[in-house]
Design a protein around this motif. Sequence first.
Motif, PDB file in Angstrom:
ATOM      1  N   LEU A 282       0.835  -1.207   0.000  1.00  0.00           N
ATOM      2  CA  LEU A 282       0.000   0.000   0.000  1.00  0.00           C
ATOM      3  C   LEU A 282       0.868   1.255   0.000  1.00  0.00           C
ATOM      4  O   LEU A 282       0.563   2.238  -0.702  1.00  0.00           O
ATOM      5  N   ARG A 283       1.927   1.264   0.795  1.00  0.00           N
ATOM      6  CA  ARG A 283       2.837   2.415   0.780  1.00  0.00           C
ATOM      7  C   ARG A 283       3.507   2.570  -0.581  1.00  0.00           C
ATOM      8  O   ARG A 283       3.777   3.694  -1.026  1.00  0.00           O
ATOM      9  N   ARG A 284       3.730   1.465  -1.224  1.00  0.00           N
ATOM     10  CA  ARG A 284       4.398   1.524  -2.521  1.00  0.00           C
ATOM     11  C   ARG A 284       3.462   1.998  -3.628  1.00  0.00           C
ATOM     12  O   ARG A 284       3.843   2.831  -4.465  1.00  0.00           O
ATOM     13  N   VAL A 285       2.243   1.477  -3.641  1.00  0.00           N
ATOM     14  CA  VAL A 285       1.304   1.831  -4.712  1.00  0.00           C
ATOM     15  C   VAL A 285       0.705   3.211  -4.474  1.00  0.00           C
ATOM     16  O   VAL A 285       0.550   3.995  -5.423  1.00  0.00           O
TER      17      VAL A 285
ATOM     18  N   ARG B 183       3.988   2.116 -13.876  1.00  0.00           N
ATOM     19  CA  ARG B 183       4.908   2.185 -12.741  1.00  0.00           C
ATOM     20  C   ARG B 183       4.830   0.972 -11.829  1.00  0.00           C
ATOM     21  O   ARG B 183       5.850   0.379 -11.462  1.00  0.00           O
ATOM     22  N   VAL B 184       3.620   0.573 -11.444  1.00  0.00           N
ATOM     23  CA  VAL B 184       3.433  -0.497 -10.470  1.00  0.00           C
ATOM     24  C   VAL B 184       3.356  -1.861 -11.148  1.00  0.00           C
ATOM     25  O   VAL B 184       3.979  -2.827 -10.696  1.00  0.00           O
ATOM     26  N   GLY B 185       2.598  -1.957 -12.235  1.00  0.00           N
ATOM     27  CA  GLY B 185       2.439  -3.240 -12.896  1.00  0.00           C
ATOM     28  C   GLY B 185       3.752  -3.792 -13.430  1.00  0.00           C
ATOM     29  O   GLY B 185       4.035  -4.988 -13.317  1.00  0.00           O
ATOM     30  N   SER B 186       4.554  -2.922 -14.021  1.00  0.00           N
ATOM     31  CA  SER B 186       5.846  -3.382 -14.526  1.00  0.00           C
ATOM     32  C   SER B 186       6.755  -3.848 -13.390  1.00  0.00           C
ATOM     33  O   SER B 186       7.488  -4.830 -13.538  1.00  0.00           O
ATOM     34  N   ALA B 187       6.695  -3.142 -12.249  1.00  0.00           N
ATOM     35  CA  ALA B 187       7.511  -3.568 -11.107  1.00  0.00           C
ATOM     36  C   ALA B 187       7.053  -4.918 -10.575  1.00  0.00           C
ATOM     37  O   ALA B 187       7.888  -5.779 -10.224  1.00  0.00           O
ATOM     38  N   PHE B 188       5.745  -5.138 -10.500  1.00  0.00           N
ATOM     39  CA  PHE B 188       5.235  -6.434 -10.035  1.00  0.00           C
ATOM     40  C   PHE B 188       5.706  -7.559 -10.947  1.00  0.00           C
ATOM     41  O   PHE B 188       6.175  -8.613 -10.483  1.00  0.00           O
TER      42      PHE B 188
ATOM     43  N   VAL C 137       1.150 -12.554  -4.020  1.00  0.00           N
ATOM     44  CA  VAL C 137       0.143 -12.091  -4.976  1.00  0.00           C
ATOM     45  C   VAL C 137      -0.997 -11.349  -4.294  1.00  0.00           C
ATOM     46  O   VAL C 137      -1.376 -10.243  -4.709  1.00  0.00           O
ATOM     47  N   VAL C 138      -1.557 -11.931  -3.246  1.00  0.00           N
ATOM     48  CA  VAL C 138      -2.728 -11.323  -2.600  1.00  0.00           C
ATOM     49  C   VAL C 138      -2.433  -9.919  -2.083  1.00  0.00           C
ATOM     50  O   VAL C 138      -3.242  -8.999  -2.295  1.00  0.00           O
ATOM     51  N   PRO C 139      -1.322  -9.645  -1.393  1.00  0.00           N
ATOM     52  CA  PRO C 139      -1.071  -8.261  -0.945  1.00  0.00           C
ATOM     53  C   PRO C 139      -0.960  -7.270  -2.097  1.00  0.00           C
ATOM     54  O   PRO C 139      -1.427  -6.129  -1.984  1.00  0.00           O
TER      55      PRO C 139
ATOM     56  N   CYS D  20      -3.456  -2.614  -4.944  1.00  0.00           N
ATOM     57  CA  CYS D  20      -3.916  -1.886  -6.128  1.00  0.00           C
ATOM     58  C   CYS D  20      -5.410  -1.583  -6.056  1.00  0.00           C
ATOM     59  O   CYS D  20      -5.853  -0.487  -6.428  1.00  0.00           O
ATOM     60  N   VAL D  21      -6.190  -2.544  -5.585  1.00  0.00           N
ATOM     61  CA  VAL D  21      -7.638  -2.333  -5.507  1.00  0.00           C
ATOM     62  C   VAL D  21      -7.984  -1.235  -4.505  1.00  0.00           C
ATOM     63  O   VAL D  21      -8.914  -0.439  -4.717  1.00  0.00           O
ATOM     64  N   LEU D  22      -7.239  -1.129  -3.421  1.00  0.00           N
ATOM     65  CA  LEU D  22      -7.532  -0.129  -2.394  1.00  0.00           C
ATOM     66  C   LEU D  22      -6.899   1.231  -2.682  1.00  0.00           C
ATOM     67  O   LEU D  22      -7.456   2.268  -2.278  1.00  0.00           O
ATOM     68  N   ALA D  23      -5.764   1.262  -3.339  1.00  0.00           N
ATOM     69  CA  ALA D  23      -5.046   2.530  -3.525  1.00  0.00           C
ATOM     70  C   ALA D  23      -5.496   3.290  -4.763  1.00  0.00           C
ATOM     71  O   ALA D  23      -5.474   4.528  -4.759  1.00  0.00           O
ATOM     72  N   LEU D  24      -5.888   2.596  -5.816  1.00  0.00           N
ATOM     73  CA  LEU D  24      -6.251   3.304  -7.044  1.00  0.00           C
ATOM     74  C   LEU D  24      -7.474   4.209  -6.901  1.00  0.00           C
ATOM     75  O   LEU D  24      -7.479   5.303  -7.496  1.00  0.00           O
ATOM     76  N   PRO D  25      -8.537   3.850  -6.184  1.00  0.00           N
ATOM     77  CA  PRO D  25      -9.630   4.815  -6.004  1.00  0.00           C
ATOM     78  C   PRO D  25      -9.192   6.104  -5.321  1.00  0.00           C
ATOM     79  O   PRO D  25      -9.647   7.201  -5.698  1.00  0.00           O
ATOM     80  N   VAL D  26      -8.314   6.013  -4.333  1.00  0.00           N
ATOM     81  CA  VAL D  26      -7.828   7.229  -3.672  1.00  0.00           C
ATOM     82  C   VAL D  26      -7.022   8.080  -4.645  1.00  0.00           C
ATOM     83  O   VAL D  26      -7.170   9.313  -4.712  1.00  0.00           O
ATOM     84  N   LEU D  27      -6.151   7.441  -5.416  1.00  0.00           N
ATOM     85  CA  LEU D  27      -5.394   8.183  -6.417  1.00  0.00           C
ATOM     86  C   LEU D  27      -6.307   8.813  -7.461  1.00  0.00           C
ATOM     87  O   LEU D  27      -6.036   9.924  -7.951  1.00  0.00           O
ATOM     88  N   THR D  28      -7.384   8.140  -7.801  1.00  0.00           N
ATOM     89  CA  THR D  28      -8.315   8.686  -8.789  1.00  0.00           C
ATOM     90  C   THR D  28      -9.003   9.938  -8.266  1.00  0.00           C
ATOM     91  O   THR D  28      -9.157  10.941  -8.992  1.00  0.00           O
ATOM     92  N   LEU D  29      -9.429   9.925  -7.012  1.00  0.00           N
ATOM     93  CA  LEU D  29     -10.059  11.114  -6.435  1.00  0.00           C
ATOM     94  C   LEU D  29      -9.090  12.296  -6.376  1.00  0.00           C
ATOM     95  O   LEU D  29      -9.443  13.434  -6.699  1.00  0.00           O
ATOM     96  N   ILE D  30      -7.856  12.032  -5.967  1.00  0.00           N
ATOM     97  CA  ILE D  30      -6.865  13.107  -5.906  1.00  0.00           C
ATOM     98  C   ILE D  30      -6.568  13.634  -7.307  1.00  0.00           C
ATOM     99  O   ILE D  30      -6.438  14.859  -7.527  1.00  0.00           O
ATOM    100  N   SER D  31      -6.479  12.751  -8.277  1.00  0.00           N
ATOM    101  CA  SER D  31      -6.223  13.181  -9.654  1.00  0.00           C
ATOM    102  C   SER D  31      -7.390  14.000 -10.198  1.00  0.00           C
ATOM    103  O   SER D  31      -7.174  14.997 -10.912  1.00  0.00           O
ATOM    104  N   PHE D  32      -8.610  13.613  -9.872  1.00  0.00           N
ATOM    105  CA  PHE D  32      -9.772  14.377 -10.321  1.00  0.00           C
ATOM    106  C   PHE D  32      -9.766  15.785  -9.724  1.00  0.00           C
ATOM    107  O   PHE D  32     -10.014  16.770 -10.442  1.00  0.00           O
ATOM    108  N   ALA D  33      -9.475  15.896  -8.458  1.00  0.00           N
ATOM    109  CA  ALA D  33      -9.463  17.211  -7.808  1.00  0.00           C
ATOM    110  C   ALA D  33      -8.374  18.105  -8.410  1.00  0.00           C
ATOM    111  O   ALA D  33      -8.622  19.288  -8.722  1.00  0.00           O
TER     112      ALA D  33
END
Length: 338
Positions: A117-120, A180-185, A213-215, A220-233
């Motif tokens: 989570l800190r990474r994504v 950034r994240v998918g390529s690193a994974f 895999v699970v973490p 990604c599922v938990l962090a991307l919505p937050v990033l989306t809201l910040i990007s929208f603002a």
Amino acid sequence: MSSAAALLLRPTSATTRPLLHLPSPKSFVLRLHPCRRRLPVPRLSLMPATSSSSNNSPPPPFPPPPSPEPAAPPSAFAHWTPPRAIWRGLSALLLAGQVFHRVLTGRVHRRNLLAQLRRVGPGSVGVALLTAAFVGMAFTIQFVREFTRLGLHRSVGGVLALALARELSPVVTAVVAAGRVGSAFAAELGTMQVSEQTDTLRVLGANPVDYLVVPRVLACVLALPVLTLISFALGLASSAFLADSVFGVSVSIILESARRALRPWDLISSLLKSQVFGAIIAVVSCAWGVTTHGGAKGVGESTTSAVVVSLVGVFIADFALSCLFFQGAGDSLKYAMG
């Protein structure tokens, strides 16, 4: 002396034998008698002993070897192997099912989840915000120029808000995360696979799906919505700033138009899209990573392929979700024009 030797060698009488008898040369000749019998020579036989009644009968022959069984005709798919793309696609589906089952049963490695989570999340904020700001300003230039000529400058904010909330923010954030994240994974798991570190985890009693895999998928599922809201603002703020400073459209007009046009469902659909995009990116990247083979070259190919397939999956999912969420005629711009 010779006379004495002659006396010794000469017989004294006819019946007296000489003191030294020299055999005649004929006695040293060996004679072979034709009547001498040969010694019997025993013969070895590899056949088992038989009774005396069958001594004169010939030995029985060896049994014939068994006839080979007829070979089965080769199947049409005996030497067929599925293409690598199909094999990896099935691996991704299987991996997604395993992740879903482990999340439902609570088998999540929390320490790894926090690290991912800190990474994504914080690790991707800078790139996501910078991309969203410039995308918002680029769209502002196109919309404000055309809408101002038509006298619809009061609806510019609503159009920008709808475009950012429904499509641009979730898609741009997903593209940044895939790069950034998918390529690193994919690179990390691919390196672990070719160096047999995943086999080491199994030997130590840890399941690689639970530990690796699970973490990543949950992060990604938990962090991307937050990033989306910040990007929208940030995208909307940069659009309002550019419209005010370059085209003379007030910031208050932009924000008021955006407030009238937006509905709660627009933001909810954006968050749902972000969760789906995050799951696609993480599952595809992890599946491509754990199916890597071929050393360093295979790791590079898996990383590139994972990013490409993730982006294609994101665009396809965006189209499908847009068709599902926004059906029929809309009236959002009517409220935006006030």
